[in-house]
Design an enzyme around this catalytic site. Structure first.
Site, PDB file in Angstrom:
ATOM      1  N   VAL A  62      48.777  34.684  44.169  1.00  0.00           N
ATOM      2  CA  VAL A  62      49.743  35.476  43.419  1.00  0.00           C
ATOM      3  C   VAL A  62      49.745  36.916  43.920  1.00  0.00           C
ATOM      4  CG1 VAL A  62      48.099  36.043  41.573  1.00  0.00           C
ATOM      5  CG2 VAL A  62      50.541  36.091  41.080  1.00  0.00           C
ATOM      6  N   CYS A  63      50.918  37.531  43.866  1.00  0.00           N
ATOM      7  CA  CYS A  63      51.042  38.959  44.168  1.00  0.00           C
ATOM      8  C   CYS A  63      52.086  39.528  43.211  1.00  0.00           C
ATOM      9  CB  CYS A  63      51.416  39.184  45.632  1.00  0.00           C
ATOM     10  SG  CYS A  63      53.047  38.555  46.086  1.00  0.00           S
ATOM     11  N   HIS A  64      52.740  40.593  43.571  1.00  0.00           N
ATOM     12  CA  HIS A  64      53.720  41.221  42.682  1.00  0.00           C
ATOM     13  C   HIS A  64      54.976  40.354  42.527  1.00  0.00           C
ATOM     14  CE1 HIS A  64      55.923  44.346  40.601  1.00  0.00           C
ATOM     15  NE2 HIS A  64      56.883  44.269  41.504  1.00  0.00           N
ATOM     16  N   GLY A  66      55.689  37.523  45.038  1.00  0.00           N
ATOM     17  CA  GLY A  66      55.583  36.269  45.781  1.00  0.00           C
ATOM     18  C   GLY A  66      55.617  36.424  47.291  1.00  0.00           C
ATOM     19  N   MET A  90      53.799  38.174  39.828  1.00  0.00           N
ATOM     20  CA  MET A  90      53.558  38.768  38.507  1.00  0.00           C
ATOM     21  C   MET A  90      54.865  39.189  37.823  1.00  0.00           C
ATOM     22  SD  MET A  90      50.406  38.418  37.788  1.00  0.00           S
ATOM     23  CE  MET A  90      50.161  39.480  36.361  1.00  0.00           C
TER      24      MET A  90
END
Length: 98
Positions: A62-64, A66, A90
């Site tokens: 996961v990141c901000h 994708g 996120m």
């Protein structure tokens, strides 16, 4: 590219499933909140910290939004890891954060 939605991850967590989530955002981004239980390994450090990972486990990245987690996927897959990307990152997450 294997993907999983934020809704699916949230449902699995609410059902008590043990998920192994790697948050590839920078430390200052994670400080604002992360998925409970997620381990922070910033994208720029994945190459140097992948020895901490277990090839027998499945990882959700996961990141901000994708994008960074999507870039980490082929790298980790090329080293034999089983990974999937949390679509929307996120920004799509509506569950609890810690």
């Amino acid at each position: 590219m294997k993907q999983i939605t934020a809704t699916q991850v949230n449902r699995l967590l609410n059902e008590g499933k043990l998920l192994t989530i790697i948050d590839v955002r920078e430390v200052n981004e994670v400080a604002a909140g992360k998925i409970p239980g997620a381990v922070n390994i910033p994208l720029r450090l994945i190459e140097f910290r992948m020895h901490e990972l277990d090839k027998s486990k499945e990882y959700i990245l996961v990141c901000h939004s994708g994008g960074r987690s999507g870039r980490a996927m082929p790298f980790l897959e090329s080293h034999g890891f089983n990974v999937m990307n949390l679509t929307g990152g996120m920004l799509a997450w509506e569950g609890m954060v810690e």
